[in-house]
Scaffold this motif. Structure first.
Motif, PDB file in Angstrom:
ATOM      1  N   VAL A 276       0.857  -1.188   0.000  1.00  0.00           N
ATOM      2  CA  VAL A 276       0.000   0.000   0.000  1.00  0.00           C
ATOM      3  C   VAL A 276       0.889   1.232   0.000  1.00  0.00           C
ATOM      4  O   VAL A 276       1.875   1.300   0.750  1.00  0.00           O
ATOM      5  CB  VAL A 276      -0.936   0.013   1.226  1.00  0.00           C
ATOM      6  CG1 VAL A 276      -1.715   1.329   1.301  1.00  0.00           C
ATOM      7  CG2 VAL A 276      -1.887  -1.177   1.194  1.00  0.00           C
ATOM      8  N   VAL A 277       0.544   2.210  -0.831  1.00  0.00           N
ATOM      9  CA  VAL A 277       1.256   3.484  -0.897  1.00  0.00           C
ATOM     10  C   VAL A 277       0.218   4.602  -0.947  1.00  0.00           C
ATOM     11  O   VAL A 277      -0.981   4.342  -1.087  1.00  0.00           O
ATOM     12  CB  VAL A 277       2.189   3.548  -2.128  1.00  0.00           C
ATOM     13  CG1 VAL A 277       3.273   2.487  -2.042  1.00  0.00           C
ATOM     14  CG2 VAL A 277       1.387   3.387  -3.424  1.00  0.00           C
ATOM     15  N   ASP A 278       0.689   5.839  -0.828  1.00  0.00           N
ATOM     16  CA  ASP A 278      -0.283   6.927  -0.930  1.00  0.00           C
ATOM     17  C   ASP A 278      -0.591   7.222  -2.400  1.00  0.00           C
ATOM     18  O   ASP A 278       0.110   6.768  -3.310  1.00  0.00           O
ATOM     19  CB  ASP A 278       0.174   8.176  -0.174  1.00  0.00           C
ATOM     20  CG  ASP A 278       1.453   8.782  -0.712  1.00  0.00           C
ATOM     21  OD1 ASP A 278       1.623   8.829  -1.948  1.00  0.00           O
ATOM     22  OD2 ASP A 278       2.282   9.229   0.099  1.00  0.00           O
ATOM     23  N   ALA A 279      -1.643   8.001  -2.626  1.00  0.00           N
ATOM     24  CA  ALA A 279      -2.133   8.213  -3.991  1.00  0.00           C
ATOM     25  C   ALA A 279      -1.132   8.938  -4.869  1.00  0.00           C
ATOM     26  O   ALA A 279      -1.144   8.774  -6.093  1.00  0.00           O
ATOM     27  CB  ALA A 279      -3.456   8.983  -3.948  1.00  0.00           C
ATOM     28  N   GLY A 280      -0.238   9.720  -4.276  1.00  0.00           N
ATOM     29  CA  GLY A 280       0.734  10.461  -5.060  1.00  0.00           C
ATOM     30  C   GLY A 280       2.025   9.715  -5.314  1.00  0.00           C
ATOM     31  O   GLY A 280       2.941  10.253  -5.937  1.00  0.00           O
ATOM     32  N   HIS A 281       2.098   8.488  -4.850  1.00  0.00           N
ATOM     33  CA  HIS A 281       3.324   7.702  -4.997  1.00  0.00           C
ATOM     34  C   HIS A 281       3.555   7.359  -6.465  1.00  0.00           C
ATOM     35  O   HIS A 281       2.635   6.944  -7.177  1.00  0.00           O
ATOM     36  CB  HIS A 281       3.199   6.419  -4.181  1.00  0.00           C
ATOM     37  CG  HIS A 281       4.483   5.668  -4.000  1.00  0.00           C
ATOM     38  ND1 HIS A 281       5.067   4.938  -5.007  1.00  0.00           N
ATOM     39  CD2 HIS A 281       5.280   5.531  -2.915  1.00  0.00           C
ATOM     40  CE1 HIS A 281       6.171   4.370  -4.545  1.00  0.00           C
ATOM     41  NE2 HIS A 281       6.331   4.718  -3.278  1.00  0.00           N
ATOM     42  N   ARG A 282       4.795   7.500  -6.908  1.00  0.00           N
ATOM     43  CA  ARG A 282       5.136   7.167  -8.289  1.00  0.00           C
ATOM     44  C   ARG A 282       5.356   5.660  -8.394  1.00  0.00           C
ATOM     45  O   ARG A 282       6.427   5.151  -8.101  1.00  0.00           O
ATOM     46  CB  ARG A 282       6.388   7.922  -8.719  1.00  0.00           C
ATOM     47  CG  ARG A 282       6.779   7.689 -10.188  1.00  0.00           C
ATOM     48  CD  ARG A 282       7.964   8.563 -10.568  1.00  0.00           C
ATOM     49  NE  ARG A 282       9.117   8.300  -9.726  1.00  0.00           N
ATOM     50  CZ  ARG A 282       9.979   7.305  -9.956  1.00  0.00           C
ATOM     51  NH1 ARG A 282       9.799   6.476 -10.971  1.00  0.00           N
ATOM     52  NH2 ARG A 282      11.019   7.135  -9.150  1.00  0.00           N
TER      53      ARG A 282
ATOM     54  N   VAL B 176      -2.508  -1.160 -10.351  1.00  0.00           N
ATOM     55  CA  VAL B 176      -2.818  -0.467  -9.100  1.00  0.00           C
ATOM     56  C   VAL B 176      -4.324  -0.369  -8.929  1.00  0.00           C
ATOM     57  O   VAL B 176      -5.088  -0.304  -9.897  1.00  0.00           O
ATOM     58  CB  VAL B 176      -2.185   0.943  -9.049  1.00  0.00           C
ATOM     59  CG1 VAL B 176      -0.672   0.848  -9.089  1.00  0.00           C
ATOM     60  CG2 VAL B 176      -2.710   1.809 -10.170  1.00  0.00           C
ATOM     61  N   VAL B 177      -4.741  -0.382  -7.658  1.00  0.00           N
ATOM     62  CA  VAL B 177      -6.135  -0.172  -7.286  1.00  0.00           C
ATOM     63  C   VAL B 177      -6.168   1.011  -6.333  1.00  0.00           C
ATOM     64  O   VAL B 177      -5.443   1.031  -5.335  1.00  0.00           O
ATOM     65  CB  VAL B 177      -6.726  -1.419  -6.596  1.00  0.00           C
ATOM     66  CG1 VAL B 177      -8.138  -1.137  -6.102  1.00  0.00           C
ATOM     67  CG2 VAL B 177      -6.717  -2.619  -7.539  1.00  0.00           C
ATOM     68  N   ASP B 178      -6.978   2.019  -6.634  1.00  0.00           N
ATOM     69  CA  ASP B 178      -7.061   3.237  -5.820  1.00  0.00           C
ATOM     70  C   ASP B 178      -8.283   3.204  -4.921  1.00  0.00           C
ATOM     71  O   ASP B 178      -9.333   2.670  -5.287  1.00  0.00           O
ATOM     72  CB  ASP B 178      -7.126   4.467  -6.726  1.00  0.00           C
ATOM     73  CG  ASP B 178      -5.848   4.672  -7.508  1.00  0.00           C
ATOM     74  OD1 ASP B 178      -4.795   4.822  -6.869  1.00  0.00           O
ATOM     75  OD2 ASP B 178      -5.902   4.665  -8.755  1.00  0.00           O
ATOM     76  N   GLY B 179      -8.128   3.832  -3.730  1.00  0.00           N
ATOM     77  CA  GLY B 179      -9.252   3.944  -2.808  1.00  0.00           C
ATOM     78  C   GLY B 179      -8.838   4.667  -1.549  1.00  0.00           C
ATOM     79  O   GLY B 179      -7.734   4.453  -1.027  1.00  0.00           O
TER      80      GLY B 179
ATOM     81  N   ALA C  96      -3.129   0.490  -3.869  1.00  0.00           N
ATOM     82  CA  ALA C  96      -2.496  -0.800  -3.627  1.00  0.00           C
ATOM     83  C   ALA C  96      -1.940  -1.327  -4.936  1.00  0.00           C
ATOM     84  O   ALA C  96      -2.569  -1.171  -5.989  1.00  0.00           O
ATOM     85  CB  ALA C  96      -3.508  -1.785  -3.048  1.00  0.00           C
ATOM     86  N   VAL C  97      -0.777  -1.925  -4.869  1.00  0.00           N
ATOM     87  CA  VAL C  97      -0.197  -2.598  -6.031  1.00  0.00           C
ATOM     88  C   VAL C  97      -0.609  -4.060  -5.958  1.00  0.00           C
ATOM     89  O   VAL C  97      -0.388  -4.736  -4.937  1.00  0.00           O
ATOM     90  CB  VAL C  97       1.331  -2.460  -6.051  1.00  0.00           C
ATOM     91  CG1 VAL C  97       1.926  -3.239  -7.212  1.00  0.00           C
ATOM     92  CG2 VAL C  97       1.717  -0.989  -6.143  1.00  0.00           C
TER      93      VAL C  97
ATOM     94  N   LEU D 191       9.786   1.175  -2.614  1.00  0.00           N
ATOM     95  CA  LEU D 191      10.509   1.894  -1.565  1.00  0.00           C
ATOM     96  C   LEU D 191      11.413   2.965  -2.157  1.00  0.00           C
ATOM     97  O   LEU D 191      11.547   4.054  -1.590  1.00  0.00           O
ATOM     98  CB  LEU D 191      11.336   0.910  -0.728  1.00  0.00           C
ATOM     99  CG  LEU D 191      12.227   1.540   0.355  1.00  0.00           C
ATOM    100  CD1 LEU D 191      11.384   2.219   1.426  1.00  0.00           C
ATOM    101  CD2 LEU D 191      13.131   0.479   0.979  1.00  0.00           C
ATOM    102  N   ARG D 192      12.015   2.688  -3.290  1.00  0.00           N
ATOM    103  CA  ARG D 192      12.923   3.667  -3.904  1.00  0.00           C
ATOM    104  C   ARG D 192      12.194   4.930  -4.341  1.00  0.00           C
ATOM    105  O   ARG D 192      12.825   5.979  -4.522  1.00  0.00           O
ATOM    106  CB  ARG D 192      13.645   3.034  -5.092  1.00  0.00           C
ATOM    107  CG  ARG D 192      14.696   1.999  -4.684  1.00  0.00           C
ATOM    108  CD  ARG D 192      15.575   1.619  -5.850  1.00  0.00           C
ATOM    109  NE  ARG D 192      14.872   0.802  -6.824  1.00  0.00           N
ATOM    110  CZ  ARG D 192      14.813  -0.528  -6.775  1.00  0.00           C
ATOM    111  NH1 ARG D 192      15.391  -1.188  -5.784  1.00  0.00           N
ATOM    112  NH2 ARG D 192      14.176  -1.200  -7.717  1.00  0.00           N
ATOM    113  N   ALA D 193      10.863   4.838  -4.486  1.00  0.00           N
ATOM    114  CA  ALA D 193      10.090   5.996  -4.937  1.00  0.00           C
ATOM    115  C   ALA D 193       9.340   6.695  -3.810  1.00  0.00           C
ATOM    116  O   ALA D 193       8.682   7.705  -4.053  1.00  0.00           O
ATOM    117  CB  ALA D 193       9.097   5.564  -6.025  1.00  0.00           C
ATOM    118  N   GLY D 194       9.430   6.164  -2.584  1.00  0.00           N
ATOM    119  CA  GLY D 194       8.727   6.807  -1.485  1.00  0.00           C
ATOM    120  C   GLY D 194       8.272   5.814  -0.435  1.00  0.00           C
ATOM    121  O   GLY D 194       8.631   4.631  -0.454  1.00  0.00           O
TER     122      GLY D 194
END
Length: 237
Positions: free
Chosen positions: A8-14, A32-35, A40-41, A67-70
């Motif tokens: 899980v990452v935030d919506a702005g994660h690359r 990806v699935v947004d919510g 989520a990847v 992790l390398r992107a945030g």
């Protein structure tokens, strides 16, 4: 088809997933699935998934790339949801908790440290410093001790080993604690007496690594330090 969830990452994660693939044979495509302001990847989940080396590595590669992107919340291997909608609902329902944890691990990586000590110098040190253990050991060697002496000596040595290793482990942790945001101690296995995971902010990473190396050098060749990282924050999700 059920859905395999990696992180899980935030919506702005690359979420740069080019060149990566998911678990399964053949490897599943990632998406990806947004919510709930999160994403989520995921990939389609293969039938009969088992923790094979190929799939464990695919799972880890996805998380390390993220992790390398945030900030990333890496999920355990084998986590499956019924479908994309179930993932979307879970993100929305747990958004406050996920968002809080993402904030707590932001700009951090996990380092896991395991430490062991060679047995021979450890036991030699105990016999040199403990008059009781040294005297009992000599009595056993000279044939003057009673039949319960070996058991008693074993108890003394075991108690000394435990006390010494607890003190050594606490000292190592205290030396590294100032450069970590959080830490988790795990149960040591085998000959290790310390198993600790530390959440290290990027701004302290260089100092942390220098301090760990310095502590290992100071403790000498009788000790083996095994540091693994930087890793996604597996122990802090």
């Amino acid at each position: 088809m059920s859905v395999y969830v990696y992180a899980v990452v935030d919506a702005g994660h690359r979420t740069a997933l080019d060149g990566l693939s998911g678990v399964g044979d053949p490897p599943a495509a990632l998406r990806v699935v947004d919510g709930g302001g999160l994403r989520a990847v995921v990939s389609d989940a293969p039938d009969g998934l088992r923790p094979k080396r190929r799939d464990l590595q695919a799972h880890q590669r996805v998380q390390e790339s993220l992790l390398r992107a945030g900030a990333v919340l890496p999920l355990r291997f084998g986590l499956v949801a019924p479908d994309d909608e179930a993932v979307r609902q879970a993100l929305a329902e747990r958004a406050p908790q996920y968002t809080e944890r993402l904030h707590s691990v932001r700009d951090c990586a996990e380092y896991n440290l395991k430490v062991r000590q060679d047995e021979e110098p450890l036991l030699r040190g105990i016999l040199e410093s403990s008059a009781e253990a040294r005297g009992l050991n000599q009595d056993i060697r000279d044939g003057r001790a009673g039949p319960d002496a070996p058991v008693r000596l074993g108890e003394i040595v075991a108690g000394e080993v435990l006390a010494r290793q607890r003190a050594l482990g606490a000292g190592i942790v205290e030396a590294l604690r100032p450069f970590s945001r959080e830490l988790r101690t795990g149960q040591p296995t085998g000959e290790d007496f310390l198993n600790v995971s530390l959440l290290v902010p990027g701004e302290h990473e260089e100092t942390f690594l220098t301090t760990e190396s310095s502590v290992a050098d100071q403790m000498g060749e009788d000790f083996e330090f095994r540091l693994n990282g930087p890793l996604p924050p597996y122990s802090f999700v």
